[in-house]
Design a protein around this motif. Structure first.
Motif, PDB file in Angstrom:
ATOM      1  N   VAL A   1       0.771  -1.208   0.078  1.00  0.00           N
ATOM      2  CA  VAL A   1      -0.167   0.005  -0.137  1.00  0.00           C
ATOM      3  C   VAL A   1       0.874   1.266  -0.048  1.00  0.00           C
ATOM      4  N   LYS A   2       1.917   1.319   0.685  1.00  0.00           N
ATOM      5  CA  LYS A   2       2.837   2.361   0.835  1.00  0.00           C
ATOM      6  C   LYS A   2       3.527   2.726  -0.488  1.00  0.00           C
ATOM      7  N   GLN A   3       3.948   1.591  -1.014  1.00  0.00           N
ATOM      8  CA  GLN A   3       4.563   1.610  -2.456  1.00  0.00           C
ATOM      9  C   GLN A   3       3.650   1.967  -3.539  1.00  0.00           C
ATOM     10  N   THR A   4       2.412   1.317  -3.488  1.00  0.00           N
ATOM     11  CA  THR A   4       1.717   1.469  -4.951  1.00  0.00           C
ATOM     12  C   THR A   4       0.330   1.901  -4.578  1.00  0.00           C
ATOM     13  N   GLY A   5      -0.270   2.277  -3.450  1.00  0.00           N
ATOM     14  CA  GLY A   5      -1.508   2.142  -2.844  1.00  0.00           C
ATOM     15  C   GLY A   5      -2.099   3.484  -3.608  1.00  0.00           C
ATOM     16  N   ARG A   6      -3.394   3.145  -4.042  1.00  0.00           N
ATOM     17  CA  ARG A   6      -4.355   4.156  -4.910  1.00  0.00           C
ATOM     18  C   ARG A   6      -5.658   4.538  -4.001  1.00  0.00           C
ATOM     19  N   LYS A   7      -6.011   5.501  -3.778  1.00  0.00           N
ATOM     20  CA  LYS A   7      -7.181   6.020  -3.090  1.00  0.00           C
ATOM     21  C   LYS A   7      -8.316   5.746  -3.757  1.00  0.00           C
ATOM     22  N   THR A   8      -9.508   4.690  -3.341  1.00  0.00           N
ATOM     23  CA  THR A   8     -10.636   4.578  -4.134  1.00  0.00           C
ATOM     24  C   THR A   8     -11.898   4.861  -2.931  1.00  0.00           C
TER      25      THR A   8
ATOM     26  N   GLY B   1     -10.587  -9.812  -4.030  1.00  0.00           N
ATOM     27  CA  GLY B   1     -11.379 -10.316  -4.920  1.00  0.00           C
ATOM     28  C   GLY B   1     -10.736 -10.069  -6.362  1.00  0.00           C
ATOM     29  N   ARG B   2     -10.536 -11.188  -7.191  1.00  0.00           N
ATOM     30  CA  ARG B   2     -10.003 -10.946  -8.574  1.00  0.00           C
ATOM     31  C   ARG B   2      -8.707 -10.493  -8.574  1.00  0.00           C
ATOM     32  N   GLN B   3      -7.870 -11.025  -7.726  1.00  0.00           N
ATOM     33  CA  GLN B   3      -6.434 -10.627  -7.696  1.00  0.00           C
ATOM     34  C   GLN B   3      -6.228  -9.038  -7.318  1.00  0.00           C
ATOM     35  N   ARG B   4      -7.416  -8.496  -6.299  1.00  0.00           N
ATOM     36  CA  ARG B   4      -7.257  -7.326  -6.067  1.00  0.00           C
ATOM     37  C   ARG B   4      -7.526  -7.091  -4.449  1.00  0.00           C
ATOM     38  N   VAL B   5      -6.630  -6.402  -3.908  1.00  0.00           N
ATOM     39  CA  VAL B   5      -6.762  -6.041  -2.531  1.00  0.00           C
ATOM     40  C   VAL B   5      -7.046  -4.579  -2.048  1.00  0.00           C
ATOM     41  N   THR B   6      -7.949  -4.350  -1.460  1.00  0.00           N
ATOM     42  CA  THR B   6      -8.163  -3.110  -1.025  1.00  0.00           C
ATOM     43  C   THR B   6      -8.224  -2.901   0.432  1.00  0.00           C
ATOM     44  N   ILE B   7      -7.551  -1.990   1.189  1.00  0.00           N
ATOM     45  CA  ILE B   7      -7.492  -1.671   2.694  1.00  0.00           C
ATOM     46  C   ILE B   7      -8.323  -0.753   3.076  1.00  0.00           C
ATOM     47  N   THR B   8      -9.407  -1.391   3.851  1.00  0.00           N
ATOM     48  CA  THR B   8     -10.532  -0.500   4.149  1.00  0.00           C
ATOM     49  C   THR B   8     -10.277   0.256   5.581  1.00  0.00           C
ATOM     50  N   ASP B   9      -9.501  -0.432   6.482  1.00  0.00           N
ATOM     51  CA  ASP B   9      -9.102  -0.170   7.763  1.00  0.00           C
ATOM     52  C   ASP B   9      -7.653  -0.252   7.969  1.00  0.00           C
ATOM     53  N   ALA B  10      -6.893   0.879   7.658  1.00  0.00           N
ATOM     54  CA  ALA B  10      -5.401   0.866   7.627  1.00  0.00           C
ATOM     55  C   ALA B  10      -4.980   0.863   9.145  1.00  0.00           C
ATOM     56  N   HIS B  11      -5.779   1.342  10.023  1.00  0.00           N
ATOM     57  CA  HIS B  11      -5.089   1.614  11.375  1.00  0.00           C
ATOM     58  C   HIS B  11      -5.120   0.192  11.791  1.00  0.00           C
ATOM     59  N   ARG B  12      -6.438  -0.625  11.795  1.00  0.00           N
ATOM     60  CA  ARG B  12      -6.552  -2.054  12.229  1.00  0.00           C
ATOM     61  C   ARG B  12      -5.241  -2.990  11.578  1.00  0.00           C
ATOM     62  N   LEU B  13      -5.099  -2.560  10.180  1.00  0.00           N
ATOM     63  CA  LEU B  13      -3.966  -3.513   9.743  1.00  0.00           C
ATOM     64  C   LEU B  13      -2.635  -3.236  10.444  1.00  0.00           C
ATOM     65  N   VAL B  14      -2.352  -1.762  10.700  1.00  0.00           N
ATOM     66  CA  VAL B  14      -1.136  -1.464  11.478  1.00  0.00           C
ATOM     67  C   VAL B  14      -1.068  -2.258  12.892  1.00  0.00           C
TER      68      VAL B  14
ATOM     69  N   TRP C   1      -9.958 -11.168   7.683  1.00  0.00           N
ATOM     70  CA  TRP C   1     -10.063  -9.591   7.826  1.00  0.00           C
ATOM     71  C   TRP C   1     -11.090  -9.179   7.053  1.00  0.00           C
ATOM     72  N   GLU C   2     -11.374  -9.801   5.961  1.00  0.00           N
ATOM     73  CA  GLU C   2     -12.586  -9.078   5.280  1.00  0.00           C
ATOM     74  C   GLU C   2     -13.777  -9.141   5.929  1.00  0.00           C
ATOM     75  N   GLU C   3     -14.192 -10.319   6.778  1.00  0.00           N
ATOM     76  CA  GLU C   3     -15.260 -10.386   7.778  1.00  0.00           C
ATOM     77  C   GLU C   3     -15.135  -9.217   8.640  1.00  0.00           C
ATOM     78  N   ARG C   4     -13.971  -8.838   9.101  1.00  0.00           N
ATOM     79  CA  ARG C   4     -13.989  -7.814  10.251  1.00  0.00           C
ATOM     80  C   ARG C   4     -14.048  -6.369   9.727  1.00  0.00           C
ATOM     81  N   GLY C   5     -14.024  -6.168   8.238  1.00  0.00           N
ATOM     82  CA  GLY C   5     -14.089  -4.950   7.498  1.00  0.00           C
ATOM     83  C   GLY C   5     -12.666  -4.152   7.751  1.00  0.00           C
ATOM     84  N   ILE C   6     -11.518  -5.091   7.612  1.00  0.00           N
ATOM     85  CA  ILE C   6     -10.228  -4.515   7.522  1.00  0.00           C
ATOM     86  C   ILE C   6      -9.734  -4.632   6.022  1.00  0.00           C
ATOM     87  N   ILE C   7      -9.981  -5.414   5.370  1.00  0.00           N
ATOM     88  CA  ILE C   7      -9.781  -5.306   3.972  1.00  0.00           C
ATOM     89  C   ILE C   7     -11.004  -5.920   2.912  1.00  0.00           C
ATOM     90  N   VAL C   8     -10.726  -5.691   1.745  1.00  0.00           N
ATOM     91  CA  VAL C   8     -11.664  -6.207   0.630  1.00  0.00           C
ATOM     92  C   VAL C   8     -10.739  -6.691  -0.309  1.00  0.00           C
TER      93      VAL C   8
END
Length: 231
Positions: free
Chosen positions: A161-168, A210-223, A201-208
């Motif tokens: 995410v730090k290297q290539t993250g794109r806001k959506t 699918g289809r070789q894509r990963v989106t971080i929805t709660d960066a604080h929890r991931l940290v 993590w997806e069930e907990r709302g931390i990421i989404v």
């Protein structure tokens, strides 16, 4: 046809160089397109060229003595790679594969000594990149030795995410296709373990994912997970 200096003028690697210098650097370069999943060079092959990535993402893979594939890192746009001479090597230490369709500048290895001596800023930028990658490799070795799998996977996603993250609208997306097997090969674990963690993590709302894509929805929890501080 000669390459236009504008293709590298904006890259930090060539920052501060005069237009004539850029033209001189490009004199021996050529632009090459690599289709997704094409190998740009192979581990232990003779190092005949070095490269700068203009567009796309490169996956760097190393084969271990026991035959496993380990993803060492991803190369982003503007980065130099494959400079075996900067490591004092005659062969490539890993395989570079186009993670998506890529455009790459290619120079013959024979011109590196001349370019690095004539343009100290280019040499300094290259050695800085090589040094940072060596530090990252040492950090990864420490992770494998001291951290639990959950921490390693969380840390790997945060690095990407730090290297290539794109806001959506959904969060911060890793801006290239990455499979669960890729993440397993980055973190020294199994596909089953990565799938179990990402699903949880997806069930907990931390990421989404699918289809070789990963989106971080709660960066604080991931940290918090990476630092082993999540309850």
């Amino acid at each position: 046809m000669p390459l236009d200096r504008s293709i590298i003028a904006r890259l930090s690697l060539f920052e501060g160089l005069e237009p004539a210098d850029l033209d001189s650097i490009l004199r021996d370069a050529r632009s090459v397109r690599f289709a997704k999943e094409t190998a740009i060079f192979e581990q232990e092959a003779e190092a005949r060229s070095f490269y700068v990535l203009l567009a796309g993402h490169i996956r760097v893979v190393r084969a271990t003595p026991d035959g496993r594939q380990v993803i060492a890192r991803y190369i982003s746009e503007g980065e130099i790679f494959g400079v075996a001479a900067a490591l004092g090597r005659l062969t490539y230490p890993a395989t570079a594969i186009a993670a998506v369709d890529c455009v790459v500048l290619v120079w013959p290895n024979a011109v590196w000594p001349d370019l690095s001596s004539r343009f100290p800023a280019l040499a300094a930028g290259t050695f800085k990149t090589v040094g940072a990658r060596l530090q990252d490799t040492q950090a990864r070795v420490m992770e494998l030795a001291t951290e639990q799998v959950e921490q390693r996977v969380a840390s790997a996603l945060l690095r990407l995410v730090k290297q290539t993250g794109r806001k959506t609208d959904a969060g911060i997306e890793i801006d290239f296709p990455i499979s669960r097997q890729d993440i397993a090969e980055m973190t020294g674990t199994t596909l089953h373990t990565v799938s179990r963690l990402l699903s949880a993590w997806e069930e907990r709302g931390i990421i989404v994912s699918g289809r070789q894509r990963v989106t971080i929805t709660d960066a604080h929890r991931l940290v918090m997970l990476a630092e082993h501080r999540d309850g």
